[in-house]
Design an enzyme around this catalytic site. Sequence first.
Site, PDB file in Angstrom:
ATOM      1  N   LYS A   1     -29.795  11.917  22.166  1.00 53.63           N
ATOM      2  CA  LYS A   1     -30.682  11.138  23.038  1.00 53.63           C
ATOM      3  C   LYS A   1     -29.965   9.852  23.442  1.00 53.63           C
ATOM      4  O   LYS A   1     -29.318   9.220  22.613  1.00 53.63           O
ATOM      5  CB  LYS A   1     -31.974  10.803  22.294  1.00 53.63           C
TER       6      LYS A   1
ATOM      7  N   LYS B   1     -38.429   6.922  29.602  1.00 53.75           N
ATOM      8  CA  LYS B   1     -39.855   6.574  29.582  1.00 53.75           C
ATOM      9  C   LYS B   1     -40.388   6.353  30.994  1.00 53.75           C
ATOM     10  O   LYS B   1     -40.947   5.298  31.314  1.00 53.75           O
ATOM     11  CB  LYS B   1     -40.090   5.332  28.716  1.00 53.75           C
TER      12      LYS B   1
ATOM     13  N   GLN C   1     -36.121   1.092  11.136  1.00 61.76           N
ATOM     14  CA  GLN C   1     -37.496   0.703  11.514  1.00 61.76           C
ATOM     15  C   GLN C   1     -38.502   0.891  10.370  1.00 61.76           C
ATOM     16  O   GLN C   1     -39.660   0.498  10.495  1.00 61.76           O
ATOM     17  CB  GLN C   1     -37.966   1.493  12.741  1.00 61.76           C
ATOM     18  N   GLY C   2     -38.102   1.570   9.321  1.00 59.75           N
ATOM     19  CA  GLY C   2     -38.968   1.678   8.136  1.00 59.75           C
ATOM     20  C   GLY C   2     -39.529   3.069   7.858  1.00 59.75           C
ATOM     21  O   GLY C   2     -40.108   3.296   6.799  1.00 59.75           O
TER      22      GLY C   2
HETATM   23  P1  XMP Z   1     -33.292   3.597  15.624  1.00 57.58           P
HETATM   24  O1  XMP Z   1     -32.016   2.865  15.705  1.00 57.58           O
HETATM   25  O2  XMP Z   1     -34.441   2.741  15.264  1.00 57.58           O
HETATM   26  O3  XMP Z   1     -33.485   4.098  17.126  1.00 57.58           O
HETATM   27  O4  XMP Z   1     -33.208   4.855  14.797  1.00 57.58           O
HETATM   28  C1  XMP Z   1     -34.508   4.881  17.566  1.00 57.58           C
HETATM   29  C2  XMP Z   1     -34.244   5.265  18.968  1.00 57.58           C
HETATM   30  O5  XMP Z   1     -35.414   5.846  19.471  1.00 57.58           O
HETATM   31  C3  XMP Z   1     -35.939   5.048  20.501  1.00 57.58           C
HETATM   32  N1  XMP Z   1     -37.297   4.781  20.083  1.00 57.58           N
HETATM   33  C4  XMP Z   1     -38.328   5.275  20.675  1.00 57.58           C
HETATM   34  N2  XMP Z   1     -38.382   6.039  21.747  1.00 57.58           N
HETATM   35  N3  XMP Z   1     -40.721   6.068  21.471  1.00 57.58           N
HETATM   36  C5  XMP Z   1     -39.598   6.419  22.140  1.00 57.58           C
HETATM   37  O6  XMP Z   1     -39.695   7.107  23.158  1.00 57.58           O
HETATM   38  C6  XMP Z   1     -40.716   5.289  20.388  1.00 57.58           C
HETATM   39  O7  XMP Z   1     -41.729   4.991  19.779  1.00 57.58           O
HETATM   40  C7  XMP Z   1     -39.447   4.878  19.988  1.00 57.58           C
HETATM   41  N4  XMP Z   1     -39.048   4.122  18.964  1.00 57.58           N
HETATM   42  C8  XMP Z   1     -37.706   4.085  19.047  1.00 57.58           C
HETATM   43  C9  XMP Z   1     -35.138   3.802  20.686  1.00 57.58           C
HETATM   44  O8  XMP Z   1     -34.868   3.623  22.047  1.00 57.58           O
HETATM   45  C10 XMP Z   1     -33.892   4.127  19.915  1.00 57.58           C
HETATM   46  O9  XMP Z   1     -32.928   4.641  20.780  1.00 57.58           O
END
Ligand code: XMP
Length: 255
Positions: A51, A85, A211-212
């Site tokens: 992604k 998005k 993120q936890g």
């Molecule tokens: P991390 O580094 O936190 O990155 O593992 C997560 C990746 O996912 C994306 N992200 C989201 N994309 N809804 C989404 O569509 C979400 O709730 C969400 N949270 C994180 C973020 O852009 C990153 O690339």
Amino acid sequence: MSFQLRMNQSAKKTGSNIVLALDLPVDQPNRLLSRSIEILEATHPYICAVKINRQLVLPLGLFNGVQKILSSAQDLGLPTIMDCKINDVGHTNRIIAEYYYKAGFDALTANPFVGWEEGLQPVFEVANKMHRGVILLVYMSHKATNEGYGQKIHDPKTSQLKPQYVAFAEKALTWNADGVIVGATYPEKIREVHEILGDRVPIYSPGIGIQGGKVEPVVKAGARYLVVGRTITLAENPAENAKFIRDIVRRCTKE
Ligand code: XMP
């Protein structure tokens, strides 16, 4: 072949349900492309898809740098998702989707807040025509997600209030989405959404690690794919971390 089927086959072949979020911080723009490809090649045995978000598209360009990453992913047999998005009016959404699909992305993410008519309908039309996927945001992973995705809305059919994310999960079924996104930081929401979708629409869950979110509750609540970024990409040894997460998933799906 449909996007869902492509994802299924990739997960089966690699024995992994990890979607690598290859969204590196842009502190070294001239190393961004080479580092992205390095991480992709090192982690590919442990992931089932890649992604990318605008963090890479803006500095690298869609038809320059990003397309090089897409062709590396294709050479490795991995499906690709653009996390854009989509969130505008229909005619603009259509053009955005066409660009990403023409560049080679197999699926993109879209925001159901804009609705169907003159909203996401054109995106689904383009996706169907080009045999690509659309993944809908249902409940995000960050702290303020409840302000939008968790607000209570009036359901005209039942005259009851219901959470926005429930309405979005129902739209994913009606619109024939290829996936939904529910944050790994809210396993109880994953469970609730999974009860609505069953196996018809897979849940993609970002938010593991930094993120936890924890792997086990997320997988047990019904998430099919884990979207993992910094916990892998910023590690000293990204392949080792990817393998470590894949192995936890394997253990908890066997239990
Ligand atoms: P991390 O580094 O936190 O990155 O593992 C997560 C990746 O996912 C994306 N992200 C989201 N994309 N809804 C989404 O569509 C979400 O709730 C969400 N949270 C994180 C973020 O852009 C990153 O690339």
